[in-house]
Design a protein around this motif. Structure first.
Motif, mmCIF file in Angstrom:
data_model
loop_
_atom_site.group_PDB
_atom_site.id
_atom_site.type_symbol
_atom_site.label_atom_id
_atom_site.label_comp_id
_atom_site.label_asym_id
_atom_site.label_seq_id
_atom_site.Cartn_x
_atom_site.Cartn_y
_atom_site.Cartn_z
ATOM 1 N N GLU A 121 -7.235 -6.766 -4.360
ATOM 2 C CA GLU A 121 -8.473 -7.543 -4.255
ATOM 3 C C GLU A 121 -8.379 -8.927 -4.870
ATOM 4 O O GLU A 121 -9.393 -9.576 -5.113
ATOM 5 C CB GLU A 121 -9.633 -6.798 -4.941
ATOM 6 N N GLU A 122 -7.180 -9.425 -5.145
ATOM 7 C CA GLU A 122 -7.081 -10.735 -5.781
ATOM 8 C C GLU A 122 -7.595 -11.846 -4.863
ATOM 9 O O GLU A 122 -7.624 -11.720 -3.639
ATOM 10 C CB GLU A 122 -5.611 -11.012 -6.127
ATOM 11 N N ARG A 123 -7.967 -12.959 -5.498
ATOM 12 C CA ARG A 123 -8.532 -14.080 -4.743
ATOM 13 C C ARG A 123 -7.483 -14.744 -3.837
ATOM 14 O O ARG A 123 -7.760 -15.105 -2.706
ATOM 15 C CB ARG A 123 -9.086 -15.113 -5.736
ATOM 16 N N HIS A 124 -6.259 -14.934 -4.359
ATOM 17 C CA HIS A 124 -5.240 -15.663 -3.610
ATOM 18 C C HIS A 124 -4.716 -14.810 -2.443
ATOM 19 O O HIS A 124 -4.301 -13.674 -2.649
ATOM 20 C CB HIS A 124 -4.078 -16.021 -4.540
ATOM 21 N N PRO A 125 -4.742 -15.355 -1.220
ATOM 22 C CA PRO A 125 -4.278 -14.566 -0.066
ATOM 23 C C PRO A 125 -2.839 -14.057 -0.223
ATOM 24 O O PRO A 125 -2.533 -12.944 0.231
ATOM 25 C CB PRO A 125 -4.379 -15.552 1.100
ATOM 26 N N ASP A 126 -1.976 -14.845 -0.863
ATOM 27 C CA ASP A 126 -0.598 -14.367 -1.080
ATOM 28 C C ASP A 126 -0.567 -13.136 -1.980
ATOM 29 O O ASP A 126 0.291 -12.268 -1.835
ATOM 30 C CB ASP A 126 0.256 -15.459 -1.728
ATOM 31 N N HIS A 127 -1.475 -13.082 -2.940
ATOM 32 C CA HIS A 127 -1.493 -11.933 -3.854
ATOM 33 C C HIS A 127 -1.918 -10.676 -3.105
ATOM 34 O O HIS A 127 -1.346 -9.605 -3.284
ATOM 35 C CB HIS A 127 -2.448 -12.189 -5.024
ATOM 36 N N ARG A 128 -2.934 -10.841 -2.257
ATOM 37 C CA ARG A 128 -3.367 -9.685 -1.458
ATOM 38 C C ARG A 128 -2.269 -9.220 -0.519
ATOM 39 O O ARG A 128 -2.014 -8.027 -0.368
ATOM 40 C CB ARG A 128 -4.597 -10.051 -0.634
ATOM 41 N N ALA A 129 -1.613 -10.197 0.114
ATOM 42 C CA ALA A 129 -0.532 -9.848 1.039
ATOM 43 C C ALA A 129 0.624 -9.205 0.282
ATOM 44 O O ALA A 129 1.277 -8.284 0.787
ATOM 45 C CB ALA A 129 -0.062 -11.093 1.786
ATOM 46 N N ALA A 130 0.865 -9.683 -0.940
ATOM 47 C CA ALA A 130 1.942 -9.109 -1.750
ATOM 48 C C ALA A 130 1.659 -7.637 -2.035
ATOM 49 O O ALA A 130 2.570 -6.804 -2.023
ATOM 50 C CB ALA A 130 2.098 -9.890 -3.054
ATOM 51 N N HIS A 131 0.399 -7.335 -2.314
ATOM 52 C CA HIS A 131 0.036 -5.936 -2.580
ATOM 53 C C HIS A 131 0.437 -5.046 -1.399
ATOM 54 O O HIS A 131 1.060 -4.002 -1.570
ATOM 55 C CB HIS A 131 -1.462 -5.819 -2.838
ATOM 56 N N GLU A 132 0.085 -5.483 -0.206
ATOM 57 C CA GLU A 132 0.389 -4.689 0.986
ATOM 58 C C GLU A 132 1.893 -4.631 1.234
ATOM 59 O O GLU A 132 2.450 -3.570 1.574
ATOM 60 C CB GLU A 132 -0.338 -5.294 2.197
ATOM 61 N N LEU A 133 2.556 -5.760 1.043
ATOM 62 C CA LEU A 133 4.005 -5.809 1.239
ATOM 63 C C LEU A 133 4.714 -4.855 0.278
ATOM 64 O O LEU A 133 5.609 -4.090 0.682
ATOM 65 C CB LEU A 133 4.492 -7.248 1.029
ATOM 66 N N VAL A 134 4.307 -4.879 -0.986
ATOM 67 C CA VAL A 134 4.948 -4.011 -1.983
ATOM 68 C C VAL A 134 4.676 -2.539 -1.664
ATOM 69 O O VAL A 134 5.575 -1.690 -1.727
ATOM 70 C CB VAL A 134 4.454 -4.379 -3.404
#
Ligand SMILES: [Zn+2]
Length: 252
Positions: A121-134
């Motif tokens: 749920e982080e604000r930065h789109p890269d952080h959200r995408a990182a969650h899914e990628l990981v």
């Protein structure tokens, strides 16, 4: 054959076996979100690896080369066995099949027991995408019949999420009080990110002192949840198996 990190490795010659693997979207994210946990587990004798998914090349402060040097200096502060970059492109992180397989190969070679990365749920789109990628890479790494360029299939015991933009009411809290000064040093290593502000928005939000005060304030509140001065908090991606309740939850 080792997975292909980008050509400029901040630390080490590529992934090697570790107990704890921290994965951030941008250089400094893992220090920001869990720097004290990294320092503490280094002192406990565990091996630590770091993956930066991008070089942070769109950031308004510092240059990618400077951030690379800073990332190396920070990682030396907690004795990282390796720190590699995937160079997926700042603001372009996505859980593509290629990215999932590259990260899964790193997980297979480094064989961590614990993986920690961004919350969903982080604000930065890269952080959200990182969650899914990981999440997908951890899953792929465990698939016995999925062939990748490197390593044997590997099952991670727990995947944890850390926050970089909020106080977290965590499933797991790590007491970082004893290593607090060293924890701040992992952030001071990224001097370019905490320099005197140059843009009006930075003056409003993030002068150096404000930045570190914010990190300290969050850690203080999270520490209160477990009765210590400073703590870092994590959410578990799923239920965590414990063989031993006393060793796992009994403190001491
Ligand atoms: Zn970031």
């Amino acid at each position: 054959m080792t997975p292909e990190p980008d050509a400029e490795l901040p630390i080490g010659d590529g992934p090697v076996p570790v107990e704890l693997l921290a994965i951030g979207a941008h250089p400094d994210d893992v220090e920001y979100g869990m720097g004290g946990t990294l320092v503490r587990h280094h002192h406990l004798g565990y091996r630590i690896g770091v993956v930066d998914l991008t070089r942070g090349e769109l950031g308004s402060k510092g240059t990618p080369e400077l951030r690379r040097q800073e990332a190396a200096a920070a990682a030396r502060g907690y004795g990282a066995a390796f720190r590699v970059g995937l160079d997926l492109g700042d603001n372009q992180v996505a859980a593509t099949e290629a990215a999932v397989h590259r990260l899964a190969a790193i997980i297979r070679v480094s064989r961590p027991r614990i993986v920690a990365s961004h919350l969903a749920e982080e604000r930065h789109p890269d952080h959200r995408a990182a969650h899914e990628l990981v999440r997908r890479a951890v899953f792929a790494a465990a698939l016995r019949n999925l062939h990748l360029d490197a390593g044997e299939h590997h099952v991670v015991a727990a995947t944890l999420g850390f926050a970089t933009d909020r106080v977290l009411d965590g499933d797991v809290h790590v007491d970082v009080t004893e290593v607090w000064e060293e924890r701040l040093a992992t952030m001071h290593a990224f001097a370019s990110q905490f320099d005197a502000p140059t843009l009006p928005i930075d003056q409003r939000l993030y002068g150096t002192d404000d930045h570190l005060a914010l990190v300290a304030a969050r850690a203080r509140v999270q520490g209160q949840a477990i009765g210590v001065r400073y703590a870092e908090a994590f959410l578990c991606d799923r239920g965590v198996a414990l063989d031993d309740l006393v060793a796992g939850l009994g403190g001491g």
